[in-house]
Write an enzyme that holds these catalytic residues in place. Structure first.
Site, mmCIF file in Angstrom:
data_model
loop_
_atom_site.group_PDB
_atom_site.id
_atom_site.type_symbol
_atom_site.label_atom_id
_atom_site.label_comp_id
_atom_site.label_asym_id
_atom_site.label_seq_id
_atom_site.Cartn_x
_atom_site.Cartn_y
_atom_site.Cartn_z
ATOM 1 N N LEU A 1 15.567 20.677 -20.093
ATOM 2 C CA LEU A 1 14.459 20.136 -19.291
ATOM 3 C C LEU A 1 13.651 21.249 -18.628
ATOM 4 O O LEU A 1 12.840 20.978 -17.742
ATOM 5 C CB LEU A 1 15.003 19.179 -18.225
ATOM 6 C CG LEU A 1 15.635 17.891 -18.760
ATOM 7 C CD1 LEU A 1 16.224 17.064 -17.617
ATOM 8 C CD2 LEU A 1 14.617 17.064 -19.533
ATOM 9 N N TYR B 1 29.367 30.557 -11.391
ATOM 10 C CA TYR B 1 28.757 29.361 -10.799
ATOM 11 C C TYR B 1 29.434 29.012 -9.486
ATOM 12 O O TYR B 1 30.619 29.264 -9.315
ATOM 13 C CB TYR B 1 28.879 28.163 -11.753
ATOM 14 C CG TYR B 1 28.047 28.245 -13.012
ATOM 15 C CD1 TYR B 1 27.047 29.196 -13.173
ATOM 16 C CD2 TYR B 1 28.274 27.352 -14.061
ATOM 17 C CE1 TYR B 1 26.301 29.245 -14.343
ATOM 18 C CE2 TYR B 1 27.517 27.406 -15.225
ATOM 19 C CZ TYR B 1 26.545 28.345 -15.363
ATOM 20 O OH TYR B 1 25.802 28.410 -16.516
ATOM 21 N N LEU C 1 10.123 19.628 -17.279
ATOM 22 C CA LEU C 1 9.816 18.566 -18.233
ATOM 23 C C LEU C 1 10.144 17.168 -17.715
ATOM 24 O O LEU C 1 9.913 16.181 -18.411
ATOM 25 C CB LEU C 1 10.537 18.834 -19.557
ATOM 26 C CG LEU C 1 9.980 20.023 -20.343
ATOM 27 C CD1 LEU C 1 10.916 20.457 -21.452
ATOM 28 C CD2 LEU C 1 8.599 19.681 -20.915
ATOM 29 N N THR C 2 10.653 17.076 -16.491
ATOM 30 C CA THR C 2 10.790 15.757 -15.862
ATOM 31 C C THR C 2 9.462 15.284 -15.288
ATOM 32 O O THR C 2 9.278 14.098 -15.024
ATOM 33 C CB THR C 2 11.810 15.783 -14.709
ATOM 34 O OG1 THR C 2 11.284 16.586 -13.627
ATOM 35 C CG2 THR C 2 13.140 16.363 -15.161
ATOM 36 N N GLY C 3 8.542 16.228 -15.052
ATOM 37 C CA GLY C 3 7.269 15.917 -14.413
ATOM 38 C C GLY C 3 7.312 15.979 -12.905
ATOM 39 O O GLY C 3 6.279 15.809 -12.249
ATOM 40 N N LYS C 4 8.478 16.268 -12.329
ATOM 41 C CA LYS C 4 8.563 16.210 -10.860
ATOM 42 C C LYS C 4 7.815 17.341 -10.160
ATOM 43 O O LYS C 4 7.516 17.239 -8.962
ATOM 44 C CB LYS C 4 10.022 16.190 -10.411
ATOM 45 C CG LYS C 4 10.815 17.456 -10.682
ATOM 46 C CD LYS C 4 12.266 17.260 -10.251
ATOM 47 C CE LYS C 4 13.127 18.459 -10.567
ATOM 48 N NZ LYS C 4 14.547 18.216 -10.206
ATOM 49 N N GLY D 1 13.802 21.516 -14.972
ATOM 50 C CA GLY D 1 13.199 20.351 -14.312
ATOM 51 C C GLY D 1 11.721 20.188 -14.558
ATOM 52 O O GLY D 1 11.143 19.145 -14.240
#
Length: 346
Positions: free
Chosen positions: A237, A53, A242-245, A240
């Site tokens: 998520l 990372y 599943l955040t809807g963004k 991301g």
């Protein structure tokens, strides 16, 4: 924040684990330290990192930067009771010169390097990021072909690594060995060798798991329940989604998708329809979709702890605001119906 004892160990950790993979790329060090402070104040004592990372992108030049940032936080805060997990990079990664596979010599050097970067004397959970023989994870399931594997070589490698883990535990450099992106056969073989030869038993399994990615739910869940192996669920998520963004197939500035256009193969022809379905369930039950997706992982039959990650401290604050949300029976039923209607969307 509720606490759990991990598997057959004496480690007590928070139900949420803080992921750190953007620290040093999308997340500057100041905000990374702010996030770790916020998580600690919320009762999270469990951090996950990796020698390769940060991500987005993974490069040889930046590998290790995340551990260095975490290490400076640990050195300055000295958090009593913190549980630190990190990983050795698997074969073929650009984060390691030559993309060399995991071996005893490589692991011995990698542990020492991670200890130095993390500024700690002992790593609580040391994970193999993915197996040398390959994996069906990372969107490789569609063409997964194990027929070229060499069982004898795989078993010899596992024995070598478990023997070294025993040495490293005796030296006080690591407390537990663990797995990531593994299969049921692989996990079972690691456990069998440990039991038959008196070697260290793998403690945890870190695999992808979310409302949209449920490979774990069958053979892996059965194995983990019966063998007391907790799942550390990464990207709960779904990167991301599943955040809807990203709903409507948009790409917000400075988002993960702005750096990785298909979100590692997760953008498919059906994914936005599935996301829309889960958004509708959250709306119907008056719950934030982020909180629903993360806390759903805690409601599963096998012991599952979500690894939460955020690019910014504002995003982390949003996640932490839902840490006491409970998933009702009605919500679980709706989620299962949605999964039956649109399984395996990536």
């Amino acid at each position: 924040m509720r606490k759990r004892t991990l598997g057959r160990s004496d480690l007590t950790v928070s139900e949420y684990c803080l992921g750190t993979m953007t620290y040093g790329s999308q997340t500057e060090e100041t905000d990374a330290h702010r996030q770790m402070d916020m998580a600690w104040d919320a009762g999270i004592n469990f951090l996950d990192a990796a020698e390769m990372y940060p991500v987005n992108p993974v490069t040889l030049e930046t590998a290790g930067r995340t551990e260095e940032i975490v290490g400076r936080w640990l050195a300055s805060r000295k958090p009593n009771g913190a549980v630190i997990a990190t990983k050795i990079t698997g074969e073929g990664s650009v984060a390691v010169p030559g993309g060399v596979p995991i071996s005893g010599d490589r692991m011995r050097a990698a542990v020492d390097a991670s200890l130095a970067r993390l500024q700690t004397d002992c790593i609580d959970i040391y994970q193999l990021h993915w197996p040398n023989r390959g994996s069906y994870h990372f969107r490789k399931s569609w063409g997964f072909d194990p027929s070229g594997q060499n069982r004898a070589e795989t078993v010899a490698h596992m024995r070598e690594i478990l023997t070294l883990a025993q040495e490293l535990i005796a030296a006080g450099k690591i407390r537990h060995i663990a797995l990531s992106n593994e299969s049921a056969w692989g996990t079972g073989m690691w456990l069998r060798l440990a039991e038959e030869e008196g070697l260290p038993r793998v403690l945890t399994l870190q695999n992808e798991y979310s409302l949209l990615c449920r490979y774990f739910d069958l053979d892996m869940a059965e194995l983990c329940v019966n063998e007391d192996i907790p799942l550390l669920a990464y990207t709960p998520l779904a990167a991301g989604l599943l955040t809807g963004k990203y709903a409507g197939n948009v790409t917000p500035d400075d988002s993960r998708r702005s750096r990785n256009g298909d979100l590692g193969g997760r953008i498919t022809g059906r994914v936005f329809e599935a996301v829309s379905g889960y958004m509708a369930i959250a709306n119907e039950h008056n719950i934030d979709p982020v909180h629903m997706a993360i806390n759903w992982t805690l409601s599963r039959p096998a012991t599952t702890l979500p690894i939460i990650g955020a690019t910014t401290s504002e995003q982390l604050a949003h996640i932490l605001a839902g840490r006491d949300v409970q998933i009702t029976a009605e919500m679980r039923a709706a989620i299962e119906q949605m999964n039956r209607a649109m399984p395996m969307v990536f």
